[in-house]
Design a protein around this motif. Sequence first.
Motif, short mmCIF file in Angstrom:
data_model
loop_
_atom_site.label_atom_id
_atom_site.label_comp_id
_atom_site.label_asym_id
_atom_site.label_seq_id
_atom_site.Cartn_x
_atom_site.Cartn_y
_atom_site.Cartn_z
N SER A 202 23.03 -17.01 5.53
CA SER A 202 22.26 -17.77 4.32
C SER A 202 21.53 -16.67 3.53
CB SER A 202 21.38 -18.63 5.29
OG SER A 202 20.20 -19.26 4.36
N TYR A 204 18.59 -17.27 2.34
CA TYR A 204 17.06 -17.71 2.49
C TYR A 204 16.32 -17.08 3.64
CZ TYR A 204 18.94 -21.11 -0.63
OH TYR A 204 19.59 -21.95 -1.69
N GLN A 208 10.51 -17.55 2.40
CA GLN A 208 11.03 -18.30 1.21
C GLN A 208 10.80 -20.05 1.51
OE1 GLN A 208 14.96 -16.48 0.46
NE2 GLN A 208 14.38 -15.97 -1.59
N GLU A 212 7.97 -22.68 0.00
CA GLU A 212 8.31 -23.99 -0.69
C GLU A 212 7.78 -25.25 0.22
OE1 GLU A 212 10.37 -24.70 -3.52
OE2 GLU A 212 9.82 -22.60 -3.61
N ASP A 227 15.25 -25.85 0.03
CA ASP A 227 16.24 -24.82 -0.69
C ASP A 227 17.12 -25.54 -1.37
OD1 ASP A 227 18.73 -24.76 1.61
OD2 ASP A 227 16.89 -25.20 2.47
N GLU A 228 17.74 -24.92 -2.43
CA GLU A 228 18.82 -25.49 -3.28
C GLU A 228 19.96 -25.79 -2.57
OE1 GLU A 228 20.34 -26.85 -6.81
OE2 GLU A 228 18.26 -26.08 -6.28
N ALA A 229 20.55 -24.92 -1.78
CA ALA A 229 21.64 -25.51 -1.00
C ALA A 229 21.59 -26.79 -0.23
CB ALA A 229 22.18 -24.39 0.06
N ARG A 231 19.61 -29.26 -1.06
CA ARG A 231 19.37 -30.11 -2.03
C ARG A 231 20.65 -30.48 -2.62
NH1 ARG A 231 14.35 -27.20 -3.31
NH2 ARG A 231 15.50 -26.10 -4.77
N MET A 232 21.47 -29.52 -2.78
CA MET A 232 22.97 -29.79 -3.30
C MET A 232 23.72 -30.63 -2.32
SD MET A 232 23.91 -26.25 -5.15
CE MET A 232 25.59 -26.70 -5.23
N TRP A 235 22.47 -34.22 -2.60
CA TRP A 235 22.95 -34.78 -3.86
C TRP A 235 24.28 -35.24 -3.66
CZ3 TRP A 235 26.74 -34.17 -7.26
CH2 TRP A 235 26.83 -34.90 -8.55
#
Length: 266
Positions: A202, A204, A208, A212, A227-229, A231-232, A235
């Motif tokens: 990872s 992250y 970090q 957030e 974290d962006e991963a 959230r993806m 989604w």
Amino acid sequence: MTADRRVLVTGGSSGLGAALVAAFLERGDRVLIADRQEPLQASAADYLRLDVTSEDDWAAALAWTTEHWGGLDVLVNNAGIASGGRIDVSSMEEWQRVIDINLLGVVRGCRTFVPGFKAQGSGHIVNTASLAGLVHPPGMSSYTAVKAGVVALSETLSYELDADGVLVTAVCPGFFHTNLASSIDSRDAAVGQIAARLIEKSPYTAEQIAAEVMKGIDEKAMVVVPDEAARMAVWAKTHERALYDQEQRSFAARIRAMSEGSEGRA
């Protein structure tokens, strides 16, 4: 930005818990680390030994915060263990352990401090769940079940306690660098190996993720996906379900292949 809050963080001696402790201290808050193990590094926070499966330990935490601070403002239910394994490989003992720690540990914390929060008309409960509480990959049934339970509990309490001025936030990070992998004690070796690799790879850090989470607390968010991963992944499950299902089935095939390969070498 609120400061000088009275904050209790379970599992605050290492990993995400320690990063959250540091973030609260940086804000000027008073922090109590409630953990089975003492902090690995010196900290301005206070420390109290707490096993989240122990009713007596929770009663002692309530007594400590009442005696030293006159109450509590933020409860962070962060303590937890990693678990995983296919349904016909994991033992019932593994299921019972992760439920007792990861889910009922959160329940005990909420039950301990909600009466005080309601009496003072304020408070914030922050429950560390996981991306696994929102998306449910194969080979992790015990972990996804309890983390989904933490998300559900958090949302329920958010509505239930709204009139009392009590906020509730569920934190749902994906994989990040932590010592959580060391707590994996599973009969399903293939799943444990894959989880450890995902944690190691990872990009992250706990710091970090904690940064957030603090933003989410400031925004009074009900659910924080930090974290962006992660959230993806959420989604994809919502908007690209066919692709998401295909990826999860491929993951299941990978687990099966690893397991069969290990058995063949044995």
